[in-house]
Design a protein around this motif. Sequence first.
Motif, short mmCIF file in Angstrom:
data_model
loop_
_atom_site.label_atom_id
_atom_site.label_comp_id
_atom_site.label_asym_id
_atom_site.label_seq_id
_atom_site.Cartn_x
_atom_site.Cartn_y
_atom_site.Cartn_z
N GLN A 17 10.56 0.42 10.67
CA GLN A 17 9.15 0.90 10.82
C GLN A 17 8.45 2.07 10.62
O GLN A 17 7.97 2.47 10.23
CB GLN A 17 8.10 -0.65 10.77
CG GLN A 17 8.31 -1.91 10.08
CD GLN A 17 7.62 -3.25 10.11
OE1 GLN A 17 7.38 -2.77 11.79
NE2 GLN A 17 7.11 -3.96 10.20
N ARG A 60 -2.96 -7.27 -1.83
CA ARG A 60 -1.24 -7.61 -1.11
C ARG A 60 -0.50 -7.91 -2.54
O ARG A 60 0.39 -7.70 -3.10
CB ARG A 60 -1.25 -8.78 -0.90
CG ARG A 60 -1.47 -8.74 0.77
CD ARG A 60 -1.04 -9.87 1.57
NE ARG A 60 -1.76 -9.97 2.85
CZ ARG A 60 -1.97 -10.87 3.97
NH1 ARG A 60 -2.58 -12.23 3.49
NH2 ARG A 60 -1.65 -11.13 5.20
N HIS A 64 5.53 -4.81 -2.65
CA HIS A 64 5.76 -5.38 -3.06
C HIS A 64 6.28 -6.29 -2.40
O HIS A 64 5.34 -6.51 -1.12
CB HIS A 64 7.29 -4.18 -2.15
CG HIS A 64 8.37 -5.02 -1.77
ND1 HIS A 64 8.79 -6.36 -2.11
CD2 HIS A 64 9.69 -4.89 -3.75
CE1 HIS A 64 10.07 -6.25 -1.94
NE2 HIS A 64 10.88 -5.85 -3.70
N PRO A 65 6.45 -7.27 -2.61
CA PRO A 65 6.37 -9.07 -1.85
C PRO A 65 7.38 -8.89 -0.83
O PRO A 65 6.10 -9.03 0.58
CB PRO A 65 7.50 -9.53 -3.15
CG PRO A 65 7.85 -9.39 -4.20
CD PRO A 65 7.16 -7.68 -3.81
N ASP A 66 7.97 -8.25 -0.11
CA ASP A 66 8.19 -7.75 1.17
C ASP A 66 7.37 -7.23 2.00
O ASP A 66 6.89 -8.05 3.46
CB ASP A 66 9.59 -7.14 0.93
CG ASP A 66 10.69 -7.97 0.58
OD1 ASP A 66 10.57 -9.32 0.99
OD2 ASP A 66 11.76 -7.08 0.60
N ILE A 67 6.54 -6.17 1.57
CA ILE A 67 6.27 -5.27 2.48
C ILE A 67 4.29 -6.40 2.08
O ILE A 67 3.89 -6.53 3.11
CB ILE A 67 5.37 -3.94 2.01
CG1 ILE A 67 6.76 -2.84 2.02
CG2 ILE A 67 4.14 -3.32 2.30
CD1 ILE A 67 6.80 -2.00 1.30
N ALA A 69 4.19 -9.54 2.51
CA ALA A 69 4.53 -10.29 2.93
C ALA A 69 4.02 -10.20 4.85
O ALA A 69 3.92 -11.11 5.49
CB ALA A 69 5.62 -11.39 3.12
N GLY A 70 4.79 -9.22 4.56
CA GLY A 70 4.36 -8.82 6.57
C GLY A 70 3.19 -7.45 6.91
O GLY A 70 3.09 -7.22 8.28
#
Length: 91
Positions: A17, A60, A64-67, A69-70
């Motif tokens: 990151q 959100r 992107h779903p991964d981003i 989520a975090g």
Amino acid sequence: MSEPHVTLDPSGLDPVQQKLRGPLEEQLTSALQAATDRVRASYAGEPVEQVCQRLLDETRAGLHPDIAAGFSPDMDEFCRIAIAIVRGELG
């Protein structure tokens, strides 16, 4: 109030990151600014808490779903933006 901007705290980032910090900040900022524009354009007198939640949801949704989520934003900052929308201080 100036346009919203996301700045990541480097102490809370893992090594990957940290390497991607600039592009991540750009993507998060872009998503937040687009969400702010959409929420402001459709604001119809909702309470600040609801506007704040909409900002988070819209931001959100633009990631992107991964981003997404975090993504754990400072909710005090999101609520400051929501207050500015409610007061008509943005745009």
